[in-house]
Design an enzyme around this catalytic site. Structure first.
Site, mmCIF file in Angstrom:
data_model
loop_
_atom_site.group_PDB
_atom_site.id
_atom_site.type_symbol
_atom_site.label_atom_id
_atom_site.label_comp_id
_atom_site.label_asym_id
_atom_site.label_seq_id
_atom_site.Cartn_x
_atom_site.Cartn_y
_atom_site.Cartn_z
ATOM 1 N N HIS A 75 0.792 -1.184 0.098
ATOM 2 C CA HIS A 75 -0.022 0.095 0.120
ATOM 3 C C HIS A 75 0.970 1.429 -0.039
ATOM 4 O O HIS A 75 1.753 1.185 0.751
ATOM 5 C CB HIS A 75 -0.730 -0.090 1.341
ATOM 6 C CG HIS A 75 -2.143 -0.881 1.144
ATOM 7 N ND1 HIS A 75 -3.157 -0.715 1.676
ATOM 8 C CD2 HIS A 75 -2.392 -2.076 0.136
ATOM 9 C CE1 HIS A 75 -4.177 -1.820 1.607
ATOM 10 N NE2 HIS A 75 -3.557 -2.292 0.729
ATOM 11 N N PRO A 296 -3.195 -0.427 19.291
ATOM 12 C CA PRO A 296 -3.012 -0.834 17.624
ATOM 13 C C PRO A 296 -3.319 0.317 16.694
ATOM 14 O O PRO A 296 -3.014 0.147 15.504
ATOM 15 C CB PRO A 296 -4.141 -1.961 17.573
ATOM 16 C CG PRO A 296 -5.272 -1.784 18.539
ATOM 17 C CD PRO A 296 -4.351 -1.008 19.803
ATOM 18 N N TYR A 388 4.261 6.635 10.321
ATOM 19 C CA TYR A 388 3.526 5.267 9.747
ATOM 20 C C TYR A 388 4.450 4.145 9.008
ATOM 21 O O TYR A 388 4.416 2.959 9.373
ATOM 22 C CB TYR A 388 2.075 5.684 8.951
ATOM 23 C CG TYR A 388 1.299 4.841 9.164
ATOM 24 C CD1 TYR A 388 0.208 4.726 10.128
ATOM 25 C CD2 TYR A 388 1.214 3.745 8.115
ATOM 26 C CE1 TYR A 388 -0.505 3.782 10.024
ATOM 27 C CE2 TYR A 388 0.230 2.797 8.109
ATOM 28 C CZ TYR A 388 -0.718 2.874 9.081
ATOM 29 O OH TYR A 388 -1.619 1.632 9.359
#
Ligand code: APR
Ligand code: PHB
Length: 394
Positions: A75, A296, A388
């Site tokens: 991704h 999470p 990220y």
């Protein structure tokens, strides 16, 4: 009692312990992995599934990345959703081409177990009553029961890779460690559904009914989560209620909504932040969830476990090869820099995206302002993106 010897005794066959075993093998260092559960259990245990670029690169270098490269979904962006609108964060564009790979943690564990057994690396599954001894000396030992027999394993170093509920962190005397902790007033209800993903990318949704997340495991399998109360039981979440909440929280103003399908799995995950410092005592080194837990929301748990394993593996290799202890002495401080970066990122994502039970207008305005800033400022989006995909230097 059978007494044996190895160089590194590894407690726990999760991503941390198995990755470490592979790194050590790569350097010609012997280890034994001791795991409480059986093989089927660790290979089925459903967890998160976002791999940072650095994690993927390490698995490839260790020769365990073939199936991940075939089946993992690469991704280049993620989506933030609020007020009925979706905003894309172009991870790759903002980070010089770095990507994330969606590949379930249990698939990682399957690959690591198969590769370990293929080169006859020992994993003792279903080991009971594991205890650590003489960890402050240079002759530490582990005692446990296996196949009904008491066993003792002598080693140079113990790697405590046994997760949050393991025994390793408690082997450090209470006066020798500090625990930093946050709990959150909500949990996640997660489902796995036999339906193609409704969008090709991950979606983090902020909604007045609570947070929701759209992710996936393959072309025909969707992974979805909704924020629920911390004390909710599974039976208060029948499938219809889950789909109702997902539709309410994930739909956008332009009419887009999630595809429904048969629910294959359902579970509740609590959200917690926790760090044990230092991550080492004597010849015991804590690795992964045994030392730290993140909520999470930032998808960091498995990546941190793998990053610790890499630091410890390289430090042990240097020690065995050159007698140089520096990497081992610095292990905890080195890992904790990355750990605290991830703790901050996960806490920030969690705080921005969830509905707090005691929320007021002020907090909601701040959350929305934070979200808007991320979507309208390249500087803010770049900060999210680099965290990220995983920072190389922390
Ligand atoms: N003796 C032997 N093994 C044990 C013991 C024990 N007393 N206690 C726990 N274990 C095993 C568990 O059964 C598990 O297989 O240790 C392993 C720990 O693995 P994980 O919990 O997966 O932890 P880690 O390898 O650090 O990976 C971190 O797991 O919880 C997720 O979100 C987290 O993705 C992150 C990842
Ligand atoms: C998942 O795919 O399970 C997932 C994705 C992103 C997260 C957490 C979990 O932040």
């Amino acid at each position: 009692m059978t007494a044996e010897r190895t160089q590194v005794a590894i407690i726990g066959a999760g991503p941390a312990g198995l990755t470490l075993a592979h790194i050590l093998h790569h350097h010609g260092i012997e280890s034994v992995v001791i795991e409480r559960r059986d093989r089927a259990y660790v290979e089925r245990r459903l967890r998160a599934g976002v791999l940072e670029q650095g994690t993927v690169d390490l698995f490839r270098a260790l020769g365990v990345g073939a199936r991940m490269d075939r089946e993992g979904l690469v991704h280049h962006g993620i989506n933030l959703q609020f007020e009925g609108e979706r905003h894309r964060i172009a991870l790759s564009e903002l980070t010089g081409g770095r990507v994330i790979t969606i590949y379930g943690q249990h698939e990682v564990v399957k690959d690591l177990v198969a590769a370990r057994l293929a080169h006859d690396g020992p994993i003792l599954f279903s080991a009971a009553d594991v205890s650590l001894h003489d960890i402050a000396s240079d002759r530490p030992r582990i005692r446990f029961r296996h196949d009904g027999q008491p066993r003792e394993l002598h080693c140079d170093v113990i790697a405590g890779c046994d997760g949050t509920h393991g025994v390793s962190h408690d082997a450090i005397p209470p006066g020798e460690r500090q625990v930093f902790e946050r709990t959150y007033p909500f949990s996640w209800l997660g489902i796995l559904a036999a339906v193609p993903p409704s969008l090709g990318e991950v979606i983090y949704a902020y909604h007045e009914r609570g947070f929701a997340l759209h992710s996936m495991r393959g072309p025909n399998v969707t992974r979805l989560y909704v924020q629920c109360a911390p004390d909710d039981a599974l039976d208060s979440w029948p499938d219809e209620r889950v789909w109702f909440e997902l539709a309410a929280r994930l739909s956008t103003r332009d009419g887009w909504s999630v595809h429904e399908g048969p629910v294959l799995e359902k579970s509740i995950t609590t959200l917690r932040s926790l760090v044990t410092e230092p991550m080492q005592y004597g010849q015991l080194f804590l690795v992964g969830d045994a030392a730290h837990v993140v909520p999470p929301t930032g998808a960091k748990g498995m990546n941190l476990a793998v990053a610790d394993a890499r630091v410890l593996g390289e430090a042990l290799a240097r020690w065995y090869r050159d007698g140089d202890r520096r990497g081992l002495v610095e292990y905890s401080a080195t890992c904790l820099r990355r750990v605290w970066r991830a703790e901050h990122f996960s806490w920030s994502m969690t705080s921005m995206l969830h509905r707090f039970p005691d929320t007021d207008g002020f907090q909601e305005k701040l959350q929305l302002s934070h979200l808007r800033y991320l979507c309208n400022s390249t500087a803010a989006a770049t900060s999210l993106a680099e965290n990220y995909v995983g920072l190389e230097h922390v």
